[in-house]
Scaffold this active site. Sequence first.
Site, PDB file in Angstrom:
ATOM      1  N   VAL A   1       0.835  -1.196   0.000  1.00 58.03           N
ATOM      2  CA  VAL A   1       0.000   0.000   0.000  1.00 58.03           C
ATOM      3  C   VAL A   1       0.872   1.249   0.000  1.00 58.03           C
ATOM      4  O   VAL A   1       1.960   1.274   0.593  1.00 58.03           O
ATOM      5  CB  VAL A   1      -0.968  -0.002   1.216  1.00 58.03           C
ATOM      6  CG1 VAL A   1      -0.217  -0.018   2.531  1.00 58.03           C
ATOM      7  CG2 VAL A   1      -1.928   1.175   1.166  1.00 58.03           C
ATOM      8  N   LYS A   2       0.391   2.251  -0.698  1.00 60.13           N
ATOM      9  CA  LYS A   2       1.056   3.553  -0.747  1.00 60.13           C
ATOM     10  C   LYS A   2       0.218   4.549   0.043  1.00 60.13           C
ATOM     11  O   LYS A   2      -0.989   4.682  -0.198  1.00 60.13           O
ATOM     12  CB  LYS A   2       1.204   4.007  -2.205  1.00 60.13           C
ATOM     13  CG  LYS A   2       1.714   5.434  -2.390  1.00 60.13           C
ATOM     14  CD  LYS A   2       1.777   5.773  -3.870  1.00 60.13           C
ATOM     15  CE  LYS A   2       2.081   7.241  -4.113  1.00 60.13           C
ATOM     16  NZ  LYS A   2       2.133   7.560  -5.559  1.00 60.13           N
ATOM     17  N   THR A   3       0.868   5.238   0.981  1.00 64.90           N
ATOM     18  CA  THR A   3       0.145   6.213   1.787  1.00 64.90           C
ATOM     19  C   THR A   3       1.076   7.368   2.121  1.00 64.90           C
ATOM     20  O   THR A   3       2.216   7.406   1.673  1.00 64.90           O
ATOM     21  CB  THR A   3      -0.426   5.554   3.062  1.00 64.90           C
ATOM     22  OG1 THR A   3      -1.409   6.409   3.633  1.00 64.90           O
ATOM     23  CG2 THR A   3       0.663   5.247   4.077  1.00 64.90           C
TER      24      THR A   3
END
Length: 295
Positions: free
Chosen positions: A202-204
């Site tokens: 995931v990219k956050t």
Amino acid sequence: MADLDDLKEGKDFGIGIPQKSEPFFLKGSNNLDWGIKHRLSRLFNPKTGKTVMLAFDHGYFQGPTTGLERIDLNIAPLMPYADVLMCTRGIARQVVDPALAKPIALRASGGMSVMTELSNEAIAVSMDDAMRLDASAVACQVYIGAKHEHQSIMNLVKLVDQGNRVGMPTLAVTGVGKDMVRDARYFGLATRIAAEMGAHYVKTYFVEKNFEQVVNGCPIPIVIAGGKKLPELDALTMAYKAIDQGAAGVDMGRNIFQSEAPIAMIKAVNAVVHEQMKPEAAFKMFQELKAESAT
């Protein structure tokens, strides 16, 4: 066909030596299929467990924004220094040199622009085409708390299901509306939902307060978004803090291609991510490389 003449029986079977079964190096990935692990090993450096992704997929909803007017002139020179290229299928086919042999995280959601509601996305790439492009991952935006939250989550679910059939990892990207609070509570919620829905990483966004809680509450690798353009030292400091607190890499765009010395900047980011170089030392490295390029 193998020559059957002088065929010798096997002798060294390593009796008494158990066959090794090493755990996979990425968080939460040990029980994944071989093909997904193989692609993840392209996306993340197996020696460091980290990645530097170069994001230049902004045009899919922003158009030719600053630094991305000409991908061939501004971005192509940076590609050799990235671990992964984050782009759309149009740009991959039109500009990215296949001989470069860099893994691609393929933007797979879309269908809106900056002139409309950003969360109103659909799946915009078939899994067949992602495979045809030899992508190493497909990326999907997830808008938790936005108008089209349910639709974006279901986009992710569909990509995960389709990807699992062919050994394709799915990257969930946490989209944030302009009116949403950017804090650990929100990003902890968004990243955990992405993981629960089956995303492989995931990219956050990085947050100064309690980012470790976001990382530890998410059972899959987190890479941080670079976000808006920052002064180089600030961007390197953000990257260092994120890695130090458990992030598995960065996906930077504007903080690299909008820098005064983009190649120097991506080299400095690499040093922070893969070598844990302190921000001050990395900034000094950036300044020295910038000066060299100017001579």
